[in-house]
Enzyme design. Structure first.
Site, mmCIF file in Angstrom:
data_model
loop_
_atom_site.group_PDB
_atom_site.id
_atom_site.type_symbol
_atom_site.label_atom_id
_atom_site.label_comp_id
_atom_site.label_asym_id
_atom_site.label_seq_id
_atom_site.Cartn_x
_atom_site.Cartn_y
_atom_site.Cartn_z
ATOM 1 N N TYR A 56 2.626 -7.359 16.218
ATOM 2 C CA TYR A 56 3.036 -6.500 15.104
ATOM 3 C C TYR A 56 3.893 -5.341 15.580
ATOM 4 C CZ TYR A 56 2.692 -2.437 12.068
ATOM 5 O OH TYR A 56 2.989 -1.303 11.348
ATOM 6 N N SER A 57 3.387 -4.566 16.548
ATOM 7 C CA SER A 57 4.122 -3.386 16.986
ATOM 8 C C SER A 57 5.423 -3.768 17.686
ATOM 9 C CB SER A 57 3.249 -2.509 17.885
ATOM 10 O OG SER A 57 2.760 -3.209 19.005
ATOM 11 N N LYS A 104 7.931 -4.367 14.931
ATOM 12 C CA LYS A 104 8.385 -3.107 14.341
ATOM 13 C C LYS A 104 9.307 -2.370 15.316
ATOM 14 C CE LYS A 104 7.640 -1.338 11.001
ATOM 15 N NZ LYS A 104 8.416 -1.377 9.731
ATOM 16 N N THR A 114 6.140 2.795 12.364
ATOM 17 C CA THR A 114 4.772 3.106 12.771
ATOM 18 C C THR A 114 4.721 3.740 14.154
ATOM 19 O OG1 THR A 114 2.638 2.061 13.370
ATOM 20 C CG2 THR A 114 4.605 0.734 13.633
ATOM 21 N N ASP A 115 3.653 4.492 14.413
ATOM 22 C CA ASP A 115 3.461 5.056 15.747
ATOM 23 C C ASP A 115 3.048 4.000 16.769
ATOM 24 O OD1 ASP A 115 0.879 4.598 14.840
ATOM 25 O OD2 ASP A 115 0.144 6.616 15.246
ATOM 26 N N GLU A 116 2.677 2.815 16.303
ATOM 27 C CA GLU A 116 2.219 1.780 17.231
ATOM 28 C C GLU A 116 3.335 1.268 18.143
ATOM 29 O OE1 GLU A 116 -0.618 -1.151 15.909
ATOM 30 O OE2 GLU A 116 -0.968 -0.021 14.055
ATOM 31 N N ASP A 137 12.759 -11.598 -1.503
ATOM 32 C CA ASP A 137 12.603 -11.340 -0.066
ATOM 33 C C ASP A 137 13.770 -10.512 0.450
ATOM 34 O OD1 ASP A 137 12.610 -11.816 2.880
ATOM 35 O OD2 ASP A 137 11.015 -13.244 2.378
ATOM 36 N N HIS A 181 -6.318 -4.085 22.275
ATOM 37 C CA HIS A 181 -6.574 -3.003 21.331
ATOM 38 C C HIS A 181 -6.198 -1.648 21.954
ATOM 39 C CE1 HIS A 181 -9.532 -1.525 17.976
ATOM 40 N NE2 HIS A 181 -8.316 -1.035 17.849
ATOM 41 N N PHE A 231 0.823 -1.217 0.000
ATOM 42 C CA PHE A 231 0.000 0.000 0.000
ATOM 43 C C PHE A 231 0.857 1.268 0.000
ATOM 44 C CE2 PHE A 231 -2.207 2.931 3.191
ATOM 45 C CZ PHE A 231 -2.760 3.727 2.191
ATOM 46 N N PHE A 247 10.189 -0.289 3.127
ATOM 47 C CA PHE A 247 8.755 -0.335 3.417
ATOM 48 C C PHE A 247 8.298 -1.760 3.732
ATOM 49 C CE2 PHE A 247 9.291 3.369 0.747
ATOM 50 C CZ PHE A 247 8.365 4.297 1.201
ATOM 51 N N ALA A 248 9.142 -2.754 3.463
ATOM 52 C CA ALA A 248 8.732 -4.149 3.564
ATOM 53 C C ALA A 248 8.377 -4.501 5.006
ATOM 54 C CB ALA A 248 9.848 -5.065 3.058
ATOM 55 N N ALA A 249 7.167 -4.982 5.216
ATOM 56 C CA ALA A 249 6.734 -5.343 6.572
ATOM 57 C C ALA A 249 5.418 -6.100 6.521
ATOM 58 C CB ALA A 249 6.559 -4.097 7.435
ATOM 59 N N VAL A 256 -17.425 -2.921 13.549
ATOM 60 C CA VAL A 256 -16.708 -1.903 14.311
ATOM 61 C C VAL A 256 -16.328 -2.525 15.651
ATOM 62 C CG1 VAL A 256 -16.863 0.351 15.451
ATOM 63 C CG2 VAL A 256 -17.908 0.003 13.196
#
Length: 351
Positions: A158-159, A162, A133-135, A58, A293, A12, A80-82, A214
């Site tokens: 994930y975070s 990263k 990322t900000d996460e 890869d 979350h 993306f 950007f690969a993640a 949601v």
């Protein structure tokens, strides 16, 4: 003409970045593993373009990366690969560690060895820019923002992966002198976003007449950043950022998730009304919240703005309207993702 090695350039954010870079006269060597989130249809406009070299591979393949660096001698590597979807990281964290940690380490080692062998001028100009990322900062309360000095406190696999990659990038600068730059961005949205993420998911399900899921009460807050603004920020950091520094990138657009969903519904009601004339907000369905979350993220981008002069060009309202219009105008791209056919078609792939 500058040459950049871009990893994850069929995803993306990476895909948008590659399209804009080539349009601005940059030669791009685009390395992507084409996992589920990699989509060569995003790059269809570049098929056959002499300034876009696509390589299916890869970042963890050290031999391949070393060959690409030696052959193309890029002025910069932009990573950007993640693996990037929190829900998927909860179901299968190992893939996130493999790509985001082990893969980033392999890329750093290859870049370090290449950089060390460059002649003085090229060595001085070379950059390794890591997109994060900000996460990694965890969650905020009702007030405050993340700055570049906020302690890391990742709350999902994930975070956490990263955060580990960010630490490796920092370590390679301080240990080996590799000229690195890191950007930590808020929630991106815009064209070519895989439809498992909130905004494209809502658009697709709303058009299909399906429930719009949601999480929890929907009052989780995110700072939304239009992807083109993010791409401009990365180019700005690459051009003028101080080596070894981190720059936070935010869109100045804090919104509750439920507010975002309702706004998408209203935009679709204006542009593509339901046959029964009812508002699409009726399709909203609250579901059980996901584990761990984070409640709120918000970015302080004053360092990037003050030092380098970047500001977002799009308001959230402008960016979201442009995003909805893009998805309505590109239903073939969406269809190929939803039915899985995008993974069977390889446009101009170099192996």
């Amino acid at each position: 003409m500058p040459t950049w090695l871009v990893t994850g350039g069929a995803g993306f954010i990476g895909g948008n970045f590659v399209l804009e870079a080539v349009a601005r006269g940059v030669r791009v060597v685009n390395l992507d593993a084409l996992t589920y989130a990699g989509n060569l249809h995003t790059l269809a406009a570049l098929d056959g373009h002499p300034d876009h070299v696509f390589v299916h591979g890869d970042i963890g393949d050290r031999t391949l990366v070393a060959r690409l660096l030696a052959e193309h001698r890029p002025d910069a590597v932009l990573n950007f690969a993640a693996e990037s979807h929190v829900d998927r990281s909860i179901d299968g964290p190992a893939a996130f560690v493999q790509t985001n940690v082990v893969g980033t380490l392999a890329l750093l080692e290859a870049a370090r060895d290449h950089w060390r062998a460059l002649e003085d001028g090229a060595r001085e100009a070379f950059r390794f820019l890591h997109v994060s990322t900000d996460e990694v900062y965890g969650a905020l309360g009702d007030t405050g923002t993340f700055s570049e000095t906020t302690p890391y406190a990742p709350n999902s696999p994930y975070s956490a992966s990263k955060a580990a990659s960010d630490h490796l990038v920092r370590a390679f600068h301080h240990t080996y002198g590799l000229p690195v730059l890191t950007t930590n961005c808020s929630n991106n949205y815009g064209p070519y976003h895989f439809p498992e993420k909130l905004i494209p998911l809502v658009i697709a399900k709303a058009l299909a007449g399906e429930p719009l899921p949601v999480y929890g009460d929907g009052r989780q807050v995110r700072d939304w950043l239009y992807v083109s603004d993010h791409c401009e920020a990365i180019r700005t950091v690459l051009a003028r950022g101080r080596v070894g520094e981190t720059y936070n990138v935010g869109g100045d657009a804090e919104r509750q998730n439920i507010e975002v969903v309702r706004t998408v519904c209203a935009l679709l009601d204006e542009r593509r009304p339901r046959e029964d004339g009812l508002p699409r907000a009726r399709q909203i369905a609250h579901v059980a919240d996901r584990p761990g979350h984070d409640r709120r993220y918000a970015i302080d981008a004053s360092k990037l703005k003050g030092e380098l002069g970047w500001t977002p060009a799009y308001t959230f309202e402008q960016g979201l309207a442009a995003t909805v219009d893009w998805y309505l105008d590109n239903q073939d791209w969406v269809r190929r993702v939803l039915d899985g056919s995008y993974r069977l078609e390889r446009i101009g792939t170099t192996v």
